[in-house]
Design a protein around this motif. Structure first.
Motif, PDB file in Angstrom:
ATOM      1  N   ARG A   1      23.308  -2.688 -49.048  1.00 36.57           N
ATOM      2  CA  ARG A   1      24.362  -3.422 -48.530  1.00 36.57           C
ATOM      3  C   ARG A   1      25.865  -2.675 -49.085  1.00 36.57           C
ATOM      4  O   ARG A   1      26.728  -2.914 -48.184  1.00 36.57           O
ATOM      5  CB  ARG A   1      24.178  -4.989 -49.396  1.00 36.57           C
TER       6      ARG A   1
ATOM      7  N   SER B   1      28.036  -0.742 -46.106  1.00 37.76           N
ATOM      8  CA  SER B   1      29.293  -1.443 -46.074  1.00 37.76           C
ATOM      9  C   SER B   1      30.730  -0.890 -45.513  1.00 37.76           C
ATOM     10  O   SER B   1      30.709   0.404 -45.829  1.00 37.76           O
ATOM     11  CB  SER B   1      30.021  -2.328 -47.309  1.00 37.76           C
TER      12      SER B   1
ATOM     13  N   ARG C   1      24.190  -3.280 -41.347  1.00 37.90           N
ATOM     14  CA  ARG C   1      25.002  -4.161 -42.188  1.00 37.90           C
ATOM     15  C   ARG C   1      24.929  -5.577 -41.597  1.00 37.90           C
ATOM     16  O   ARG C   1      24.793  -6.295 -42.402  1.00 37.90           O
ATOM     17  CB  ARG C   1      26.673  -3.579 -41.608  1.00 37.90           C
TER      18      ARG C   1
END
Length: 432
Positions: free
Chosen positions: A235, A239, A158
């Motif tokens: 992403r 997350s 992340r």
């Protein structure tokens, strides 16, 4: 307090203060007054650092000189900073004893605000939330070694995708992403040149949108879109909060930049070469131009664009106030200009000011001192009004600019401070 003697001794950093027990009850400092409600030594030790029951002495391992100035506030009602002491350190002492910045004298409040603006020791809610989640996550996952390792790996992924300066891998990934953005922008801009499609699309063909992967430009564009799509998906997967991820402005912009490509390809595949493609041509060109949002993706990697976005976010009230000023002045000067230039003499009046909306266009370009010259007053009262309009525009636009400027400087230093923290961690990683 149901124990100890009638005399209480406060020992703050080696300096002792003696008070009757009744005074402790209504003491202006919340931490000290809490001692009166303590029913056991255990509760006392939650308030102070140590306690001597025989002498009824409470020990506080705090700055003695700072507490001396705080006691002057208790006695005289005026609180000022300790000379030669950091304002933030004194502010921490104030918070410990239960005081707030509002208890400071006005001059010291300004010093504290300036000091906090310069050093940015405060963090945004997002940073604080992230740090708290990390602590809680580590505490919960500590017993399970395998899951802790997996969580650590996800956190590292992340940070690599979300924070370009967090590691060497993040910097390389950010550089590649910037290269793809620049290449896609060059292709998009070059595709609008008249000679770009002339060789392959003649006459009517050059006005139609064709998405061909056989062309070099189509291949490059598809590769760029593939990179952006893969980056966005990764992403999203790594997350922590998927709903929060979708709500973030930059992620929404990423979605707006990627979606038009797939929509345009789908429409081209469905419509083929029939007449429906001509009707959909305008829609396809609009979707194609929406890819200009790729430029905003650079905000993820450049401090200046991040500063601009954060400033607009924090100064929306000032921006609204600026727009209200402009709208009010535009309505007033537009109505007066239409009256002076056209309304008083309908036959010989200036046709450029035939309506108030048309006059408002002249007002806005005059207030912003752009002055295209496409329309201008010809009567003497109209020229006087034009001068007043220009001067009023300078004054009205300058009033909120000061607040926006200070907020911009504040946001810039805050983001620069965060970037410096990430750079220090990056240097440590590189050395290791």
């Amino acid at each position: 307090m149901k124990f100890g003697k009638s005399i209480c001794i406060l020992n703050v950093g080696g300096t002792k203060y003696t008070f009757p027990r009744d005074v402790i009850k209504d003491f202006p400092l919340r931490r000290v007054s809490r001692l009166h409600s303590c029913a056991s030594e255990k509760e006392v030790l939650e308030v102070c650092d140590d306690y001597d029951r025989e002498r009824n002495e409470f020990f506080f391992d705090r700055h003695s000189e700072a507490f001396g100035f705080i006691m002057l506030y208790v006695k005289y009602g005026k609180l000022r900073f300790v000379p030669q002491m950091c304002e933030l350190s004194f502010y921490n002492e104030m918070i410990y004893w239960g005081l707030e910045s509002s208890h400071l004298e006005f001059c010291c409040q300004r010093r504290l605000d300036d000091r906090m603006s310069d050093t940015y020791t405060y963090f945004s809610e997002e940073d604080t939330k992230t740090e708290d989640e990390l602590r809680g996550h580590d505490v919960l996952e500590r017993p399970a070694g395998a899951r802790r390792g997996s969580a650590k790996w996800l956190e590292r992924m992340r940070r690599t995708f979300e924070e370009p300066t967090s590691s060497v891998a993040a910097q390389i990934l950010a550089s590649v992403s910037v290269i793809f953005v620049i290449v896609s922008m060059v292709i998009l801009c070059a595709s609008t040149l008249p000679d770009w499609k002339t060789a392959e699309n003649k006459s009517v063909e050059e006005h139609r949108y064709t998405e061909s992967l056989e062309d070099p430009s189509g291949i490059i564009e598809a590769v760029c879109i593939g990179w952006f799509t893969a980056e966005c998906i990764v992403r999203f997967i790594v997350s922590k909060d998927k709903c929060e991820f979708v709500k973030r402005p930059l992620n929404i912009i990423d979605l707006l930049a990627i979606t038009p490509y797939y929509v345009s390809v789908l429409m081209t595949v469905l419509t083929g070469e029939n007449s429906q493609l001509q009707r959909a041509g305008v829609t396809l060109r609009v979707l194609r131009m929406m890819r200009i949002f790729w430029v905003i993706k650079l905000a993820r990697h450049f401090l200046g664009l991040q500063t601009l976005g954060l400033t607009l976010k924090r100064c929306y009230r000032e921006m609204v106030m600026l727009l209200v000023f402009i709208c009010v002045a535009m309505a007033i000067f537009g109505a007066l200009a239409q009256l002076l230039e056209h309304g008083l003499d309908l036959e010989m009046g200036n046709e450029d000011y035939a309506s108030i909306p048309a006059a408002c266009w002249w007002v806005i370009i005059s207030m912003t001192t752009v002055g295209y010259g496409d329309m201008y007053p010809i009567t003497m009262p109209g020229r006087v009004l034009g001068g007043l309009c220009v001067v009023s525009g300078i004054v009205l636009l300058a009033l909120p600019i000061t607040f926006i400027y200070h907020s911009f400087v504040q946001c810039y230093h805050e983001l620069k401070f965060r970037s410096a923290r990430c750079t220090r961690s990056l240097s440590a990683e590189f050395l290791n």
